[in-house]
Design a protein around this motif. Structure first.
Motif, PDB file in Angstrom:
ATOM      1  N   ARG B  11     -10.297 -21.501 -26.300  1.00 35.86           N
ATOM      2  CA  ARG B  11     -10.640 -22.894 -26.578  1.00 35.86           C
ATOM      3  C   ARG B  11     -10.905 -23.670 -25.279  1.00 35.86           C
ATOM      4  N   VAL B  12     -11.556 -22.986 -24.369  1.00 37.30           N
ATOM      5  CA  VAL B  12     -12.077 -23.630 -23.159  1.00 37.30           C
ATOM      6  C   VAL B  12     -13.472 -23.072 -22.947  1.00 37.30           C
ATOM      7  N   GLU B  13     -14.278 -23.784 -22.150  1.00 39.49           N
ATOM      8  CA  GLU B  13     -15.564 -23.239 -21.766  1.00 39.49           C
ATOM      9  C   GLU B  13     -15.350 -22.482 -20.462  1.00 39.49           C
ATOM     10  N   GLY B  14     -15.801 -21.247 -20.408  1.00 28.36           N
ATOM     11  CA  GLY B  14     -15.679 -20.482 -19.182  1.00 28.36           C
ATOM     12  C   GLY B  14     -14.681 -19.350 -19.320  1.00 28.36           C
ATOM     13  N   HIS B  15     -14.498 -18.639 -18.223  1.00 32.62           N
ATOM     14  CA  HIS B  15     -13.671 -17.441 -18.259  1.00 32.62           C
ATOM     15  C   HIS B  15     -12.443 -17.623 -17.368  1.00 32.62           C
ATOM     16  N   GLY B  16     -11.266 -17.336 -17.950  1.00 33.78           N
ATOM     17  CA  GLY B  16     -10.076 -17.425 -17.129  1.00 33.78           C
ATOM     18  C   GLY B  16      -8.935 -16.661 -17.748  1.00 33.78           C
ATOM     19  N   LYS B  17      -7.893 -16.460 -16.953  1.00 32.39           N
ATOM     20  CA  LYS B  17      -6.675 -15.872 -17.498  1.00 32.39           C
ATOM     21  C   LYS B  17      -5.470 -16.448 -16.759  1.00 32.39           C
ATOM     22  N   VAL B  18      -4.315 -16.284 -17.381  1.00 31.61           N
ATOM     23  CA  VAL B  18      -3.072 -16.737 -16.765  1.00 31.61           C
ATOM     24  C   VAL B  18      -2.155 -15.529 -16.644  1.00 31.61           C
ATOM     25  N   THR B  19      -1.548 -15.363 -15.477  1.00 35.04           N
ATOM     26  CA  THR B  19      -0.553 -14.303 -15.339  1.00 35.04           C
ATOM     27  C   THR B  19       0.790 -14.915 -14.966  1.00 35.04           C
ATOM     28  N   ILE B  20       1.829 -14.380 -15.569  1.00 35.86           N
ATOM     29  CA  ILE B  20       3.190 -14.858 -15.302  1.00 35.86           C
ATOM     30  C   ILE B  20       4.018 -13.637 -14.893  1.00 35.86           C
ATOM     31  N   VAL B  21       4.576 -13.666 -13.688  1.00 31.36           N
ATOM     32  CA  VAL B  21       5.428 -12.570 -13.239  1.00 31.36           C
ATOM     33  C   VAL B  21       6.885 -12.973 -13.469  1.00 31.36           C
ATOM     34  N   ILE B  22       7.645 -12.043 -14.062  1.00 27.42           N
ATOM     35  CA  ILE B  22       9.037 -12.330 -14.418  1.00 27.42           C
ATOM     36  C   ILE B  22       9.958 -11.396 -13.643  1.00 27.42           C
ATOM     37  N   ASP B  23      11.050 -11.921 -13.094  1.00 32.03           N
ATOM     38  CA  ASP B  23      11.968 -11.061 -12.323  1.00 32.03           C
ATOM     39  C   ASP B  23      12.985 -10.369 -13.251  1.00 32.03           C
ATOM     40  N   GLU B  24      13.911  -9.578 -12.633  1.00 27.53           N
ATOM     41  CA  GLU B  24      14.851  -8.769 -13.428  1.00 27.53           C
ATOM     42  C   GLU B  24      15.689  -9.620 -14.379  1.00 27.53           C
ATOM     43  N   SER B  25      16.013 -10.823 -13.936  1.00 23.05           N
ATOM     44  CA  SER B  25      16.870 -11.659 -14.783  1.00 23.05           C
ATOM     45  C   SER B  25      16.073 -12.407 -15.854  1.00 23.05           C
ATOM     46  N   GLY B  26      14.763 -12.145 -15.915  1.00 22.34           N
ATOM     47  CA  GLY B  26      13.956 -12.755 -16.963  1.00 22.34           C
ATOM     48  C   GLY B  26      13.450 -14.143 -16.623  1.00 22.34           C
ATOM     49  N   ARG B  27      13.493 -14.469 -15.324  1.00 21.63           N
ATOM     50  CA  ARG B  27      13.001 -15.791 -14.924  1.00 21.63           C
ATOM     51  C   ARG B  27      11.570 -15.689 -14.398  1.00 21.63           C
ATOM     52  N   PRO B  28      10.730 -16.661 -14.702  1.00 22.21           N
ATOM     53  CA  PRO B  28       9.366 -16.602 -14.169  1.00 22.21           C
ATOM     54  C   PRO B  28       9.374 -16.906 -12.672  1.00 22.21           C
ATOM     55  N   VAL B  29       8.770 -16.026 -11.885  1.00 24.34           N
ATOM     56  CA  VAL B  29       8.766 -16.265 -10.435  1.00 24.34           C
ATOM     57  C   VAL B  29       7.376 -16.594  -9.911  1.00 24.34           C
ATOM     58  N   GLU B  30       6.356 -16.283 -10.722  1.00 25.41           N
ATOM     59  CA  GLU B  30       5.008 -16.577 -10.232  1.00 25.41           C
ATOM     60  C   GLU B  30       4.103 -16.849 -11.431  1.00 25.41           C
ATOM     61  N   VAL B  31       3.378 -17.954 -11.359  1.00 21.73           N
ATOM     62  CA  VAL B  31       2.415 -18.275 -12.414  1.00 21.73           C
ATOM     63  C   VAL B  31       1.066 -18.511 -11.752  1.00 21.73           C
ATOM     64  N   LYS B  32       0.057 -17.768 -12.200  1.00 22.74           N
ATOM     65  CA  LYS B  32      -1.252 -17.946 -11.578  1.00 22.74           C
ATOM     66  C   LYS B  32      -2.336 -18.143 -12.612  1.00 22.74           C
ATOM     67  N   LEU B  33      -3.258 -19.025 -12.257  1.00 26.24           N
ATOM     68  CA  LEU B  33      -4.436 -19.264 -13.088  1.00 26.24           C
ATOM     69  C   LEU B  33      -5.611 -18.612 -12.373  1.00 26.24           C
ATOM     70  N   HIS B  34      -6.257 -17.677 -13.059  1.00 26.02           N
ATOM     71  CA  HIS B  34      -7.388 -16.973 -12.443  1.00 26.02           C
ATOM     72  C   HIS B  34      -8.670 -17.416 -13.127  1.00 26.02           C
ATOM     73  N   ILE B  35      -9.627 -17.850 -12.354  1.00 28.18           N
ATOM     74  CA  ILE B  35     -10.947 -18.165 -12.920  1.00 28.18           C
ATOM     75  C   ILE B  35     -11.859 -17.008 -12.530  1.00 28.18           C
ATOM     76  N   THR B  36     -12.468 -16.393 -13.532  1.00 32.43           N
ATOM     77  CA  THR B  36     -13.058 -15.073 -13.289  1.00 32.43           C
ATOM     78  C   THR B  36     -14.555 -15.001 -13.561  1.00 32.43           C
ATOM     79  N   ALA B  37     -15.259 -16.069 -13.287  1.00 33.25           N
ATOM     80  CA  ALA B  37     -16.715 -15.983 -13.425  1.00 33.25           C
ATOM     81  C   ALA B  37     -17.367 -16.789 -12.311  1.00 33.25           C
ATOM     82  N   ILE B  38     -18.443 -16.274 -11.789  1.00 29.07           N
ATOM     83  CA  ILE B  38     -19.186 -17.005 -10.760  1.00 29.07           C
ATOM     84  C   ILE B  38     -20.639 -16.573 -10.848  1.00 29.07           C
TER      85      ILE B  38
END
Lengths: 223, 419
Positions: B11-38
């Motif tokens: 439900r957006v125009e364009g191409h993208g993804k979100v990645t969330i890295v979670i550590d051993e204790s289940g906490r999110p340590v990294e959130v990234k928004l990737h825009i993947t078209a040019i």
């Protein structure tokens, strides 16, 4: 039609999304169109994240050759779609993405874009930047009805034998002495790139966006 | 360690993804928004006659083609020192407003509203405009009417509803007839009514979801937008930065944007990350668009929208820092655009034929800026003495917001994982 609705997916590659917006520009009819089909995938309108198998997959946009993801999606739509439609000039003929030459940060290697029709076998292709709302609806309706006669020119465009810079008019119409100077090419050009001089089209390469509409509209090209 | 990938963003125009890295204790340590078209528009307009660029750059976005068309032609005007007539300026502004009306209605009703009207927990298969056909057909009819009205304005002035062609250096190649004007005048009061209803609708939605609106995606950033004499403006004016605490306002003309806006490259995304240069990256990330516009302007020049803006401030504070308040702000802008459209339609100059001045291609550098539906849109070209583009820089509206969107996502993910 009382039969089961056909399943339709809309997939976007390198494009501006204008073809889907063109379909939305059917305004009052848009809800009816959506209700007449079973839309199973459309990243811009809904949350399905996997492209499922579908009766018809409409693909908008060209394919970036340096982007493995785009090539994988192209292969995936061919595997999953019974009928694959190159929707709009980018997918059908390349359109403005043919101008691309890469070199833009932060992804300078992405510089070559091919039409979808060059990458996979497309059953149908609809030229135009964007194709008119009516045209998109007519093609979808013809697919539902199985109207092969109506779809003939779109099948021909799907076969990708045509250049799309006005040169096909010169090669296939003017050089064959078929041009009757009707000016439909000029009238249909969305960027006013064609001027009629002495009853023949004069095509400006600076203005042409390679959408393919001029030759598609030409009544003298053999179909 | 685990990783959640949401792809494709929908439900957006364009191409993208979100990645969330979670550590051993289940906490999110990294959130990234990737825009993947040019596609590289900045590169491929180089070498082309500048007057043709406005017709090409529309293809950057099929939803907001008109703002690209207009920012581009303004940049060429500026590069060639062209002063267009006031009638031409009004026609271009009206075309822009048509696009704003179409896009704001599309964004809220077609793309965003299913989350609220149908609810966030609804089956994703139904949670879309398809679900609205069943659930809220009357609301959808009004959304369609707004879009149709906006797109029809673009079509009548721009020649085509999608990828307009009529804005040319020196003015505009098409005028508005009195009959066309009268037709729009007949409809405009209904559109203003629908826009008012839209504001009322988002107020009731916000009441229902206020805990979410005030807790997810809440971040402090700078804000950037266009003002004219301090007032909210879509087509022309100067740029204004507002500090996160709302205390500091910095204004500068479009032509100086490079002194204030820097662009940072990150390895995980195909877009550049803009930031407020005087503060640096990442402290200087900022937001544009309706929310930013509510924050940076002193007032909105039309009465109903100004009243709505005051209510907005009462609810969200000033500056409002809640990303989900964008929807409310967007519908206030929808109302502002409809009201301003009426003013322009009632202006006798709108049907004037004095819309074109002579231009002479020459060497120059020009910046063109308009407020696109997603926010500030910048086109900047340099031309040689034949008027051929030798350098181009574009900062499209969503690009300004990317770093802030990533921050807002981080904040929302951390908040959701806490619960």
């Amino acid at each position: 039609m009382e039969d089961k609705k056909i399943t339709v997916a809309h997939v976007q590659l390198s494009s501006c999304c204008g073809c889907l917006i063109s379909l939305a520009d059917t305004y009052e009819k848009f809800p009816d169109i959506l209700s007449s089909i079973d839309l199973v995938y459309c990243q811009t309108l809904m949350d399905a994240r996997e492209i499922p198998e579908a009766d018809v997959i409409l693909v908008e946009g060209s394919v970036c050759l340096e982007d493995h993801h785009a090539l994988e999606v192209a292969r995936e739509v061919r595997e999953k779609g019974k009928t694959v439609v190159a929707l709009g000039a980018c997918a059908a003929l390349g359109c403005v993405t043919r101008f691309s030459k890469g070199g833009q940060m932060p992804k300078p290697v992405h510089g070559s874009f091919s039409s979808l029709t060059e990458i996979i076998r497309c059953d149908l292709a609809i030229p135009g930047c964007p194709p008119s709302p009516e045209l998109i609806v007519e093609v979808i309706t013809a697919i539902i009805r199985g109207d092969k006669e109506y779809l003939k020119p779109f099948i021909r465009y799907g076969e990708c034998k045509h250049e799309s810079c006005g040169c096909d008019l010169i090669v296939n119409v003017i050089n064959k002495s078929l041009c009757m100077g009707c000016g439909i090419c000029s009238a249909s050009c969305p960027t006013r790139a064609i001027e009629m001089i002495d009853g023949r089209p004069l095509i400006s390469p600076h203005l042409c966006v390679k959408c393919g509409v001029c030759s598609f509209q030409c009544p003298r090209i053999e179909i | 360690m685990g990783k959640i990938t949401i792809e494709p963003l929908s439900r957006v125009e364009g191409h993208g993804k979100v990645t969330i890295v979670i550590d051993e204790s289940g906490r999110p340590v990294e959130v990234k928004l990737h825009i993947t078209a040019i596609r590289g528009f900045e590169q491929f307009v180089v070498g082309r006659p500048a007057e043709e660029v406005p017709r090409i750059v529309t293809r950057i976005c099929g939803i907001c083609q008109t703002p690209h068309h207009l920012a581009s032609v303004k940049a060429v005007d500026a590069a060639w020192d062209v002063e267009i007539t006031s009638a031409a300026k009004k026609l271009r502004e009206l075309m822009l407003l048509g696009s704003i009306i179409h896009s704001h209605a599309l964004h809220f009703y077609y793309l965003a509203s299913p989350d609220f009207i149908l609810g966030p927990d609804t089956d994703p298969k139904v949670r879309s405009v398809l679900g609205l056909i069943e659930k809220s057909p009357e609301m959808l009819k009004k959304a369609i009417a707004l879009r149709k009205f906006g797109q029809s304005i673009v079509e009548k002035i721009g020649g085509r509803a999608i990828h307009p062609v009529t804005a040319i250096p020196g003015g505009i190649a098409k005028t508005l007839s009195e009959e066309e004007r009268d037709q729009f005048l007949k409809e405009i009061d209904t559109m203003i009514e629908y826009a008012k209803e839209s504001v009322e609708l988002i107020k009731s939605i916000n009441e229902k979801y206020m805990d979410v609106v005030k807790s997810l995606g809440v971040i402090d950033t700078y804000y950037l937008g266009i003002v004219e004499d301090g007032k909210h403006s879509f087509y022309d004016g100067i740029l204004r930065f507002l500090s996160p605490d709302g205390r500091e306002k910095v204004e500068f003309p479009f032509s100086q944007y490079q002194e204030y806006i820097g662009e940072h490259n990150v390895p995980h995304s195909y877009v550049k990350y803009p930031y407020y240069k005087k503060v640096g990256y990442p402290e200087g990330i900022y937001r544009v668009g309706p929310l930013a516009m509510m924050n940076i302007c002193d007032s909105i020049p039309t009465p109903l929208a100004e009243e709505a803006r005051k209510e907005f401030i009462d609810i969200f504070g000033n500056p409002a820092n809640q990303s989900l308040a964008y929807h409310h702000a967007r519908l206030i802008e929808l109302l502002a655009a409809c009201e301003r459209t009426k003013e322009l339609l009632e202006d006798h100059e709108i049907t004037s034929k004095d819309v074109k001045v002579e231009v002479e291609p020459k060497a120059g550098s020009g910046v063109g800026v308009v407020e696109a539906p997603r926010g500030v849109l910048i086109h900047h070209y340099e031309t040689d003495d034949r008027g051929i583009v030798v350098k181009a820089n574009m900062i499209v509206a969503s690009t300004h917001n990317i770093p802030a969107m990533e921050e807002a996502l981080k904040q929302a993910v951390i908040e959701i994982f806490k619960r």
